[in-house]
Design an enzyme around this catalytic site. Structure first.
Site, PDB file in Angstrom:
ATOM      1  N   HIS A  72     -14.172 -31.106  50.245  1.00 28.43           N
ATOM      2  CA  HIS A  72     -13.183 -30.285  49.537  1.00 28.43           C
ATOM      3  C   HIS A  72     -13.545 -28.818  49.710  1.00 28.43           C
ATOM      4  CE1 HIS A  72     -11.248 -33.275  46.516  1.00 28.43           C
ATOM      5  NE2 HIS A  72     -11.408 -33.811  47.703  1.00 28.43           N
ATOM      6  N   TYR A 200      -8.750 -28.831  37.248  1.00 28.28           N
ATOM      7  CA  TYR A 200      -9.352 -28.628  35.925  1.00 28.28           C
ATOM      8  C   TYR A 200      -8.297 -27.925  35.076  1.00 28.28           C
ATOM      9  CZ  TYR A 200     -14.007 -29.426  38.010  1.00 28.28           C
ATOM     10  OH  TYR A 200     -15.107 -29.961  38.644  1.00 28.28           O
ATOM     11  N   PRO A 292     -20.457 -32.339  31.816  1.00 29.71           N
ATOM     12  CA  PRO A 292     -20.009 -32.701  33.168  1.00 29.71           C
ATOM     13  C   PRO A 292     -19.076 -31.710  33.860  1.00 29.71           C
ATOM     14  CG  PRO A 292     -18.884 -34.040  31.528  1.00 29.71           C
ATOM     15  CD  PRO A 292     -19.910 -33.256  30.791  1.00 29.71           C
ATOM     16  N   LYS A 296     -22.590 -30.804  37.714  1.00 26.31           N
ATOM     17  CA  LYS A 296     -23.917 -30.337  38.138  1.00 26.31           C
ATOM     18  C   LYS A 296     -25.052 -31.329  37.854  1.00 26.31           C
ATOM     19  CE  LYS A 296     -22.595 -26.602  39.940  1.00 26.31           C
ATOM     20  NZ  LYS A 296     -22.340 -26.863  41.349  1.00 26.31           N
ATOM     21  N   TYR A 384     -20.133 -23.248  42.050  1.00 25.40           N
ATOM     22  CA  TYR A 384     -19.554 -24.589  42.202  1.00 25.40           C
ATOM     23  C   TYR A 384     -20.132 -25.313  43.426  1.00 25.40           C
ATOM     24  CZ  TYR A 384     -16.245 -28.340  41.458  1.00 25.40           C
ATOM     25  OH  TYR A 384     -15.701 -29.567  41.184  1.00 25.40           O
TER      26      TYR A 384
HETATM   27  C1  PHB Z   1     -15.731 -36.933  38.681  1.00 26.60           C
HETATM   28  O1  PHB Z   1     -15.144 -37.130  39.754  1.00 26.60           O
HETATM   29  O2  PHB Z   1     -16.103 -37.846  37.973  1.00 26.60           O
HETATM   30  C2  PHB Z   1     -15.991 -35.515  38.261  1.00 26.60           C
HETATM   31  C3  PHB Z   1     -15.622 -34.496  39.109  1.00 26.60           C
HETATM   32  C4  PHB Z   1     -15.836 -33.184  38.730  1.00 26.60           C
HETATM   33  C5  PHB Z   1     -16.409 -32.902  37.506  1.00 26.60           C
HETATM   34  C6  PHB Z   1     -16.808 -33.931  36.675  1.00 26.60           C
HETATM   35  C7  PHB Z   1     -16.600 -35.258  37.043  1.00 26.60           C
HETATM   36  O3  PHB Z   1     -16.578 -31.620  37.145  1.00 26.60           O
END
Ligand code: PHB
Ligand code: APR
Length: 389
Positions: A72, A200, A292, A296, A384
């Site tokens: 990505h 997000y 989460p 990280k 990130y």
């Molecule tokens: C996930 O795919 O479970 C996931 C992806 C990004 C995040 C947290 C969890 O920031």
């Protein structure tokens, strides 16, 4: 019995360290409290930084990741003011790899088995003895029998609830913690992801995240109360709530279906210092937890493994103690930066129960600044994709 390194915990930290040590000719035994199937039943985040991917390559466990992982080069951020994209590739030249942590763990177990490295499952009453002496040992029970392994070093990779951290005396240990007043309700569904990138979303009804595992497996989350329970939510309730939190263009094209997993996870920031006591080293969740948001957790565990592997390798190779002597300091310097980013990104995207109107304005001003400012996007992208080791 004797070995060079005893690793407590067969999660991703312990397995990755074990595999790197094996590759360097250093013998390590992994002790795991549960069964392999139980460990592989845990579903966790799925975004790997470049550093983590490189480390998996160094350990020789990147074949499936390279074949099936999704690179990505950006992510979408949404709020009431609209949706925008942060371009990782443009700002850092790097991408992240979307590949489930459960799959990373499976690849590591397969690799460990194929080289004949020793993992002892279903151990109980694990205790670390003489970590502050020159001859540590680890005792445990298995199949009703007591065992003892003497070793040069013990590595605590036994997660947040493990025994390793608690072996360090309280007057040596310093702990820092923040518990967030909400959780994440997560589901997996065999449906195509709503977008090819992650979304997000900060919405009036709370945070939401659209993620994925592959072209036909989606992972979605909504912020929820920790007093809530998965049984209170039907699949329909979940999809309805998720749609309400997403910008219209995504809500309209979200493909729903039966969920194949549902769980609620708490959000916590936690760090213990130091990460070394005598011949005991802590790695990963045993020493630190991040919320989460930004994924990280595994990546920070991987950077610990990198620093510790460097230290152990140098010591076994040439008796050089520099890497081991500075392990705690080096690992913690990076841990705190990942803690900062995870805390900041969580604070930016969630709705807090005690948020005042002023706090809400600050959140929207910060999102608006990020949306319109190239330097802010570059800082976001650098964090990130992962800060350098
Ligand atoms: C996930 O795919 O479970 C996931 C992806 C990004 C995040 C947290 C969890 O920031
Ligand atoms: N004895 C032996 N094993 C133990 C003990 C014990 N006393 N206590 C815990 N364990 C095992 C757990 O069963 C688990 O398999 O240690 C392992 C720890 O694994 P994780 O919790 O996955 O921690 P870690 O390997 O550091 O992985 C870090 O996983 O939790 C996520 O967000 C986190 O992504 C990060 C990554």
């Amino acid at each position: 019995m004797r070995t060079q390194v005893v690793i407590i915990g067969g999660g991703p930290s312990g397995l990755l360290l074990g595999q790197l040590l094996h590759g360097a000719g250093i013998e390590a035994v992994v002790l795991e409290r549960k069964t392999r199937d139980y460990v592989l039943g845990r579903i966790r985040a799925g975004v790997l930084e470049r550093g983590t991917v490189n480390l998996l390559k160094q350990a020789g466990v990147d074949a499936r990741l390279r074949a099936q992982g999704l690179a990505h080069d950006g992510t979408l951020l949404a709020s009431e003011a609209g949706c925008f994209r942060v371009d990782f590739k443009k700002h850092t030249g790097e991408t992240v790899m979307v590949y489930g942590q459960t799959e990373v763990t499976r690849d590591l177990y397969d690799a460990r088995e194929s080289v004949g490295a020793r993992t002892v499952f279903e151990v109980a009453d694990v205790a670390i003895n003489g970590a502050d002496s020159d001859s540590p040992s680890v005792t445990f029970q298995q199949d009703g029998k007591g065992h003892s392994i003497s070793c040069d070093y013990v590595v605590g990779c036994d997660g947040f609830h493990g025994i390793s951290r608690k072996t360090i005396p309280e007057d040596v240990r310093r702990e820092y913690e923040k518990v967030y007043p909400f959780g994440w309700f997560g589901i997996l569904s065999e449906t195509p992801p709503v977008d090819h990138e992650l979304i997000y979303a900060n919405s009036e009804r709370g945070f939401a995240l659209c993620s994925m595992r592959n072209a036909n497996l989606s992972r979605y989350y909504v912020q929820c109360s920790m007093a809530d329970h998965v049984d209170n939510w039907s699949d329909d309730d979940f999809w309805t709530e998720l749609k309400r939190r997403l910008p219209e263009q995504f809500a309209d094209r979200l493909i729903t279906g039966p969920t194949i997993e549902k769980s609620i996870a708490p959000l916590r920031s936690f760090v213990t210092e130091p990460m070394r006591w005598g011949r005991l080293f802590l790695c990963g969740d045993a020493a630190h937890i991040v919320p989460p948001t930004g994924a990280k957790g595994l990546n920070t565990a991987a950077s610990d493994v990198h620093y510790l592997f460097q230290g152990l390798h140098a010591w076994y190779d040439s008796g050089d103690t520099e890497g081991l002597d500075h392990y705690s300091e080096r690992a913690l310097a990076r841990v705190w930066k990942a803690e900062r980013f995870s805390w900041w990104f969580s604070s930016l995207m969630h709705r807090f129960p005690d948020q005042s109107d002023f706090d809400l304005r600050m959140q929207s001003a910060e999102i608006s600044f990020l949306r319109s400012n190239d330097a802010a996007q570059k800082a976001f992208a650098e964090n990130y994709v992962g800060l350098p080791y």
